[in-house]
Design a protein around this motif. Structure first.
Motif, PDB file in Angstrom:
ATOM      1  N   LEU A  31       0.846  -1.178   0.148  1.00  0.00           N
ATOM      2  CA  LEU A  31       0.205  -0.093  -0.198  1.00  0.00           C
ATOM      3  C   LEU A  31       1.058   1.261   0.070  1.00  0.00           C
ATOM      4  CD1 LEU A  31      -3.035  -1.125   2.464  1.00  0.00           C
ATOM      5  CD2 LEU A  31      -2.973  -0.745   0.112  1.00  0.00           C
ATOM      6  N   TYR A  32       1.994   1.164   0.776  1.00  0.00           N
ATOM      7  CA  TYR A  32       2.966   2.371   0.611  1.00  0.00           C
ATOM      8  C   TYR A  32       3.429   2.640  -0.623  1.00  0.00           C
ATOM      9  CZ  TYR A  32       6.969   5.128   1.943  1.00  0.00           C
ATOM     10  OH  TYR A  32       7.801   6.129   2.143  1.00  0.00           O
ATOM     11  N   ASN A  33       3.865   1.630  -1.133  1.00  0.00           N
ATOM     12  CA  ASN A  33       4.350   1.621  -2.521  1.00  0.00           C
ATOM     13  C   ASN A  33       3.505   2.194  -3.866  1.00  0.00           C
ATOM     14  OD1 ASN A  33       7.076   1.164  -2.048  1.00  0.00           O
ATOM     15  ND2 ASN A  33       6.731  -1.083  -1.790  1.00  0.00           N
ATOM     16  N   ILE A  34       2.153   1.860  -3.537  1.00  0.00           N
ATOM     17  CA  ILE A  34       1.114   2.303  -4.283  1.00  0.00           C
ATOM     18  C   ILE A  34       0.768   3.712  -4.082  1.00  0.00           C
ATOM     19  CG2 ILE A  34      -1.269   2.028  -4.872  1.00  0.00           C
ATOM     20  CD1 ILE A  34      -0.714  -0.726  -4.652  1.00  0.00           C
ATOM     21  N   GLY A  35       0.467   4.262  -2.726  1.00  0.00           N
ATOM     22  CA  GLY A  35       0.301   5.300  -2.353  1.00  0.00           C
ATOM     23  C   GLY A  35       1.138   6.524  -2.601  1.00  0.00           C
ATOM     24  N   ILE A  36       2.423   6.463  -1.937  1.00  0.00           N
ATOM     25  CA  ILE A  36       3.372   7.374  -2.163  1.00  0.00           C
ATOM     26  C   ILE A  36       3.348   7.871  -3.675  1.00  0.00           C
ATOM     27  CG2 ILE A  36       5.627   7.940  -1.704  1.00  0.00           C
ATOM     28  CD1 ILE A  36       4.128   8.024   0.735  1.00  0.00           C
ATOM     29  N   PRO A  37       3.643   7.317  -4.452  1.00  0.00           N
ATOM     30  CA  PRO A  37       3.886   7.922  -5.888  1.00  0.00           C
ATOM     31  C   PRO A  37       2.534   8.505  -6.392  1.00  0.00           C
ATOM     32  CG  PRO A  37       4.580   5.531  -5.794  1.00  0.00           C
ATOM     33  CD  PRO A  37       3.961   5.663  -4.544  1.00  0.00           C
ATOM     34  N   LEU A  38       1.475   8.284  -5.821  1.00  0.00           N
ATOM     35  CA  LEU A  38       0.215   8.808  -6.196  1.00  0.00           C
ATOM     36  C   LEU A  38       0.282  10.136  -5.567  1.00  0.00           C
ATOM     37  CD1 LEU A  38      -2.469   6.086  -6.096  1.00  0.00           C
ATOM     38  CD2 LEU A  38      -1.426   7.200  -7.993  1.00  0.00           C
ATOM     39  N   LEU A  39       0.613  10.190  -4.351  1.00  0.00           N
ATOM     40  CA  LEU A  39       0.605  11.551  -3.587  1.00  0.00           C
ATOM     41  C   LEU A  39       1.677  12.682  -4.000  1.00  0.00           C
ATOM     42  CD1 LEU A  39       0.164  10.496   0.207  1.00  0.00           C
ATOM     43  CD2 LEU A  39      -1.507  11.588  -1.239  1.00  0.00           C
ATOM     44  N   ARG A  40       2.858  11.940  -4.668  1.00  0.00           N
ATOM     45  CA  ARG A  40       3.940  12.723  -5.032  1.00  0.00           C
ATOM     46  C   ARG A  40       3.563  13.236  -6.532  1.00  0.00           C
ATOM     47  NH1 ARG A  40       9.252   9.553  -3.049  1.00  0.00           N
ATOM     48  NH2 ARG A  40       8.853  10.431  -0.843  1.00  0.00           N
ATOM     49  N   GLN A  41       2.825  12.408  -7.354  1.00  0.00           N
ATOM     50  CA  GLN A  41       2.095  12.834  -8.659  1.00  0.00           C
ATOM     51  C   GLN A  41       1.276  14.150  -8.533  1.00  0.00           C
ATOM     52  OE1 GLN A  41      -0.064  10.090 -10.612  1.00  0.00           O
ATOM     53  NE2 GLN A  41       0.008  10.962 -12.626  1.00  0.00           N
ATOM     54  N   GLN A  42       0.380  13.943  -7.448  1.00  0.00           N
ATOM     55  CA  GLN A  42      -0.686  15.098  -7.222  1.00  0.00           C
ATOM     56  C   GLN A  42       0.195  16.457  -6.702  1.00  0.00           C
ATOM     57  OE1 GLN A  42      -3.427  13.525  -4.490  1.00  0.00           O
ATOM     58  NE2 GLN A  42      -4.682  12.451  -5.823  1.00  0.00           N
ATOM     59  N   GLN A  43       1.197  16.453  -5.787  1.00  0.00           N
ATOM     60  CA  GLN A  43       2.070  17.477  -5.298  1.00  0.00           C
ATOM     61  C   GLN A  43       2.770  18.169  -6.638  1.00  0.00           C
ATOM     62  OE1 GLN A  43       4.459  15.639  -2.258  1.00  0.00           O
ATOM     63  NE2 GLN A  43       2.849  16.035  -0.890  1.00  0.00           N
ATOM     64  N   ALA A  44       3.258  17.086  -7.543  1.00  0.00           N
ATOM     65  CA  ALA A  44       3.953  17.612  -8.804  1.00  0.00           C
ATOM     66  C   ALA A  44       3.052  18.416  -9.682  1.00  0.00           C
ATOM     67  CB  ALA A  44       4.736  16.495  -9.513  1.00  0.00           C
ATOM     68  N   ILE A  45       1.940  17.912  -9.794  1.00  0.00           N
ATOM     69  CA  ILE A  45       0.908  18.470 -10.692  1.00  0.00           C
ATOM     70  C   ILE A  45       0.338  20.011 -10.221  1.00  0.00           C
ATOM     71  CG2 ILE A  45      -1.437  18.320 -11.527  1.00  0.00           C
ATOM     72  CD1 ILE A  45      -0.829  15.352 -12.006  1.00  0.00           C
ATOM     73  N   ARG A  46       0.319  19.973  -8.750  1.00  0.00           N
ATOM     74  CA  ARG A  46      -0.153  21.198  -8.093  1.00  0.00           C
ATOM     75  C   ARG A  46       1.115  22.288  -8.238  1.00  0.00           C
ATOM     76  NH1 ARG A  46      -1.400  19.632  -2.917  1.00  0.00           N
ATOM     77  NH2 ARG A  46      -3.176  18.476  -3.860  1.00  0.00           N
ATOM     78  N   SER A  47       2.219  21.767  -8.096  1.00  0.00           N
ATOM     79  CA  SER A  47       3.299  22.686  -8.219  1.00  0.00           C
ATOM     80  C   SER A  47       3.358  23.253  -9.475  1.00  0.00           C
ATOM     81  CB  SER A  47       4.694  21.801  -7.775  1.00  0.00           C
ATOM     82  OG  SER A  47       5.680  22.778  -8.024  1.00  0.00           O
ATOM     83  N   ILE A  48       3.245  22.566 -10.637  1.00  0.00           N
ATOM     84  CA  ILE A  48       3.210  22.798 -11.980  1.00  0.00           C
ATOM     85  C   ILE A  48       2.102  24.108 -12.279  1.00  0.00           C
ATOM     86  CG2 ILE A  48       2.961  22.191 -14.239  1.00  0.00           C
ATOM     87  CD1 ILE A  48       4.573  19.497 -13.656  1.00  0.00           C
ATOM     88  N   GLN A  49       1.125  23.598 -11.832  1.00  0.00           N
ATOM     89  CA  GLN A  49      -0.140  24.534 -11.942  1.00  0.00           C
ATOM     90  C   GLN A  49       0.191  26.094 -11.159  1.00  0.00           C
ATOM     91  OE1 GLN A  49      -3.166  22.104 -10.458  1.00  0.00           O
ATOM     92  NE2 GLN A  49      -3.904  21.478 -12.491  1.00  0.00           N
ATOM     93  N   ILE A  50       0.668  25.859  -9.954  1.00  0.00           N
ATOM     94  CA  ILE A  50       0.888  26.954  -9.344  1.00  0.00           C
ATOM     95  C   ILE A  50       2.166  27.784 -10.261  1.00  0.00           C
ATOM     96  CG2 ILE A  50       2.068  28.005  -7.275  1.00  0.00           C
ATOM     97  CD1 ILE A  50       0.650  25.783  -5.792  1.00  0.00           C
ATOM     98  N   HIS A  51       3.165  27.268 -10.497  1.00  0.00           N
ATOM     99  CA  HIS A  51       4.431  27.973 -11.393  1.00  0.00           C
ATOM    100  C   HIS A  51       3.787  28.400 -12.742  1.00  0.00           C
ATOM    101  CE1 HIS A  51       8.367  28.660 -12.778  1.00  0.00           C
ATOM    102  NE2 HIS A  51       8.097  27.892 -13.901  1.00  0.00           N
ATOM    103  N   ARG A  52       2.780  27.833 -13.411  1.00  0.00           N
ATOM    104  CA  ARG A  52       2.262  28.345 -14.508  1.00  0.00           C
ATOM    105  C   ARG A  52       1.440  29.481 -14.176  1.00  0.00           C
ATOM    106  NH1 ARG A  52      -1.835  24.445 -17.807  1.00  0.00           N
ATOM    107  NH2 ARG A  52       0.153  23.339 -18.190  1.00  0.00           N
ATOM    108  N   HIS A  53       0.709  29.270 -13.328  1.00  0.00           N
ATOM    109  CA  HIS A  53      -0.199  30.723 -12.972  1.00  0.00           C
ATOM    110  C   HIS A  53       0.663  31.960 -12.536  1.00  0.00           C
ATOM    111  CE1 HIS A  53      -3.608  32.703 -11.264  1.00  0.00           C
ATOM    112  NE2 HIS A  53      -2.778  33.159 -10.244  1.00  0.00           N
TER     113      HIS A  53
END
Length: 94
Positions: A31-53
């Motif tokens: 579960l850790y190996n599935i959940g952590i990459p999903l959380l990091r992907q969401q953080q990366a997408i959010r960071s890219i959206q903030i940078h783009r804005h």
């Protein structure tokens, strides 16, 4: 079925504590190996959206500053040769 009852399945001949603990730890690792990459992907997408804005907002602000300088402080148009870039605040001639 190998075990006669559910309680004998849980007990596993006296080794149930070790077996089920090992299954539990293995499940947590999966579960850790599935959940952590999903959380990091969401953080990366959010960071890219903030940078783009922020980048889009900075470009828009810079373009407005250049247009205001080109039009002059009293609203009159000045020649592009005399306009200066206030966005960089270096007094560069555009």
């Amino acid at each position: 079925m190998y075990f006669e009852s559910v309680s004998s399945l849980i007990d596993m001949g006296g080794h149930g504590l070790y077996v089920w603990t090992a299954y539990g730890i293995g499940l947590l690792v999966i579960l850790y190996n599935i959940g952590i990459p999903l959380l990091r992907q969401q953080q990366a997408i959010r960071s890219i959206q903030i940078h783009r804005h922020r980048t889009k907002k900075a470009i828009t602000t810079s373009e407005r500053s250049v247009q205001m300088v080109r039009s002059g402080p009293d609203g009159s148009r000045c020649s592009p040769d005399k306009a200066t870039d206030t966005a960089t605040n270096k007094g560069e001639v555009l």
